[in-house]
Scaffold this motif. Structure first.
Motif, PDB file in Angstrom:
ATOM      1  N   UNK A   2      -0.984   3.555  15.434  1.00  0.00           N
ATOM      2  CA  UNK A   2       0.449   3.293  15.616  1.00  0.00           C
ATOM      3  C   UNK A   2       1.257   3.593  14.359  1.00  0.00           C
ATOM      4  N   UNK A   3       0.597   4.043  13.269  1.00  0.00           N
ATOM      5  CA  UNK A   3       1.296   4.271  12.007  1.00  0.00           C
ATOM      6  C   UNK A   3       1.532   5.750  11.717  1.00  0.00           C
ATOM      7  N   UNK A  16       0.811  -1.210   0.000  1.00  0.00           N
ATOM      8  CA  UNK A  16       0.000   0.000   0.000  1.00  0.00           C
ATOM      9  C   UNK A  16       0.841   1.255   0.000  1.00  0.00           C
ATOM     10  N   UNK A  17       0.192   2.385   0.223  1.00  0.00           N
ATOM     11  CA  UNK A  17       0.873   3.671   0.166  1.00  0.00           C
ATOM     12  C   UNK A  17       1.601   3.968   1.475  1.00  0.00           C
ATOM     13  N   UNK A  18       2.074   5.215   1.622  1.00  0.00           N
ATOM     14  CA  UNK A  18       2.911   5.563   2.763  1.00  0.00           C
ATOM     15  C   UNK A  18       2.164   5.537   4.082  1.00  0.00           C
ATOM     16  N   UNK A  19       0.838   5.612   4.053  1.00  0.00           N
ATOM     17  CA  UNK A  19       0.059   5.590   5.288  1.00  0.00           C
ATOM     18  C   UNK A  19      -0.336   4.183   5.709  1.00  0.00           C
ATOM     19  N   UNK A  20       0.033   3.186   4.917  1.00  0.00           N
ATOM     20  CA  UNK A  20      -0.425   1.823   5.168  1.00  0.00           C
ATOM     21  C   UNK A  20       0.295   1.166   6.328  1.00  0.00           C
ATOM     22  N   UNK A  21       1.568   1.527   6.546  1.00  0.00           N
ATOM     23  CA  UNK A  21       2.380   0.878   7.573  1.00  0.00           C
ATOM     24  C   UNK A  21       3.078   1.905   8.459  1.00  0.00           C
ATOM     25  N   UNK A  22       3.424   1.493   9.659  1.00  0.00           N
ATOM     26  CA  UNK A  22       4.116   2.408  10.558  1.00  0.00           C
ATOM     27  C   UNK A  22       5.538   2.658  10.047  1.00  0.00           C
ATOM     28  N   UNK A  23       5.961   3.914   9.987  1.00  0.00           N
ATOM     29  CA  UNK A  23       7.295   4.241   9.479  1.00  0.00           C
ATOM     30  C   UNK A  23       8.348   4.126  10.582  1.00  0.00           C
ATOM     31  N   UNK A  24       8.556   2.902  11.066  1.00  0.00           N
ATOM     32  CA  UNK A  24       9.420   2.700  12.225  1.00  0.00           C
ATOM     33  C   UNK A  24      10.860   3.075  11.937  1.00  0.00           C
TER      34      UNK A  24
END
Length: 416
Positions: free
Chosen positions: A367-368, A99-107
């Motif tokens: 959390x993302x 998915x796009x940049x908001x799909x996963x947490x940018x850990x």
């Protein structure tokens, strides 16, 4: 040009270097123009393609970025971001969704210059989400955000992770609690906390309100104008608007597509000077930390367009709030504790404000959200020490959980 070395063989670089360049006003387009023909010449280089996908998404080329990402995922599902300091203290397996940049947490944006290896594993969207072989790891972290697209994946992961042999951070059922409607239900009835109930409705029902056949209170449990309306499944403020009356509601529906919407009461949280102040608070194992504060004359605040980079007075006020954050956290201790407990998440971000009555007004939990220390030290000298606190707390928590899990395996006990 860029300090990013994308020469063959391509290392996986993650989001952090591109985000830093973007924040600092650097032009990412020359990198994209250079790397596109190289990627076409190297179709098997999954790292190169995934880097290019992230770059395209940063540039706003949504469909192109997702297409490039899909190609990368046909080659491999795990992308290894090596710790800056080796040997790494642990290997964290992040369960990601395409998915796009908001799909996963940018850990990786928070744990830069760290001693933790990040193994970004993109789950399968069909059948077993963990069908592809998993790399060796010390703990698992569910990194995908709650969304319509990710909901089936989170549901499928629940039984798979229930008895996982390594510690699991942010279990999928906790991630599901960050859905706006579910979060608004979970957090009702907490003293000192205000989160307006969110009501799902349809275009047809809203049209009946416009025509006078029904009132807003009829379809949304006694709330009245002004309200906040947004399309179902929207994120990042897309389609989110304040609607004052039926005329504005009619105009809203003519401009937005879709059949399903969420409606909630609008709370005027402006201060005596007419400005709105929104805070991002991070909870690590229930302990609160300051992330940032946005100040704007508009009720819908996004940090990047709130004038924080242009206005030294706003930055000074943010710095003062961060320095006095312990008092803020103490004032809202009961509300913050309730959010940590009811969400069921180990790591969580809260976008919030203070009402005129002193309550903690919660807009969103998740959390993302982006938490980082990439802003200019010259413009934001106050951020470095506070972001270091968040990073240190999360690193310590992950190490503690990993070591606890290893000890439990040795003794045959249960890691908690």
């Amino acid at each position: 040009m860029s300090s990013i070395d994308m020469s063959a063989p391509a290392p996986f670089v993650g989001l952090a270097p591109f985000l830093r360049m973007s924040i600092n006003g650097e032009d990412l387009r020359p990198i994209a123009q250079e790397q596109l023909p190289r990627a076409e010449a190297c179709p098997e280089d999954a790292n190169l393609w995934m880097n290019l996908a992230t770059l395209m998404l940063c540039l706003g080329h949504h469909e192109l970025g997702l297409g490039i990402q899909a190609h990368a995922l046909t080659r491999q599902r795990t992308f290894h971001l090596a710790a800056a300091h080796q040997p790494a203290r642990l290997r964290a397996l992040l369960l990601m969704a395409p998915g796009d940049l908001a799909t996963n947490m940018p850990l990786d944006c928070l744990l830069e210059d760290c001693d933790i290896d990040l193994l970004m594993y993109y789950v399968s969207e069909e059948g077993d989400p963990l069908a592809t072989a998993l790399p060796e790891h010390n703990l698992v972290m569910v990194a995908m955000s709650e969304s319509d697209e990710n909901r089936p994946l989170l549901t499928a992961l629940e039984p798979l992770l229930a008895d996982w042999p390594k510690p699991v951070i942010n279990r999928p059922q906790g991630v599901a609690n960050t859905d706006r409607e579910r979060a608004s239900q979970l957090l009702q009835g907490v003293e000192g906390l205000l989160i307006p109930p969110t009501f799902p409705t349809s275009r047809t029902e809203l049209q009946r309100v416009i025509s006078g056949e029904k009132t807003l209170a009829d379809i949304c449990h006694d709330i009245d104008f002004p309200v906040i309306v947004r399309p179902l499944g929207s994120h990042g403020g897309h389609g989110l608007e304040r609607v004052a009356d039926t005329d504005e509601l009619a105009d809203y529906l003519t401009r937005l597509s879709g059949e399903d919407f969420f409606v909630s009461a609008f709370i005027d949280y402006s201060d005596g000077d007419g400005l709105f102040r929104k805070y991002r608070v991070v909870l690590v194992d229930g302990e609160p930390f300051a992330s940032h504060m946005g100040i704007s004359s508009h009720w819908m605040i996004h940090y990047l367009n709130a004038g924080m980079y242009e206005d030294a007075a706003k930055r000074a006020e943010e710095g003062a709030w961060m320095e006095r954050f312990d008092a803020f956290a103490l004032r809202h201790r009961h509300a913050l504790n309730a959010i940590a407990e009811r969400s069921g998440l180990d790591y969580l971000c809260i976008d919030c404000a203070e009402t005129r009555d002193g309550e903690l007004l919660v807009f969103e939990i998740g959390h993302a959200m982006a938490v980082h220390a990439m802003d200019s030290i010259e413009l934001f000298p106050h951020k470095q020490v506070h972001m270091a606190k968040v990073k240190s707390a999360l690193r310590s928590y992950l190490l503690r959980r990993a070591e606890g899990g290893a000890q439990a395996q040795k003794t045959g006990g249960v890691e908690v």
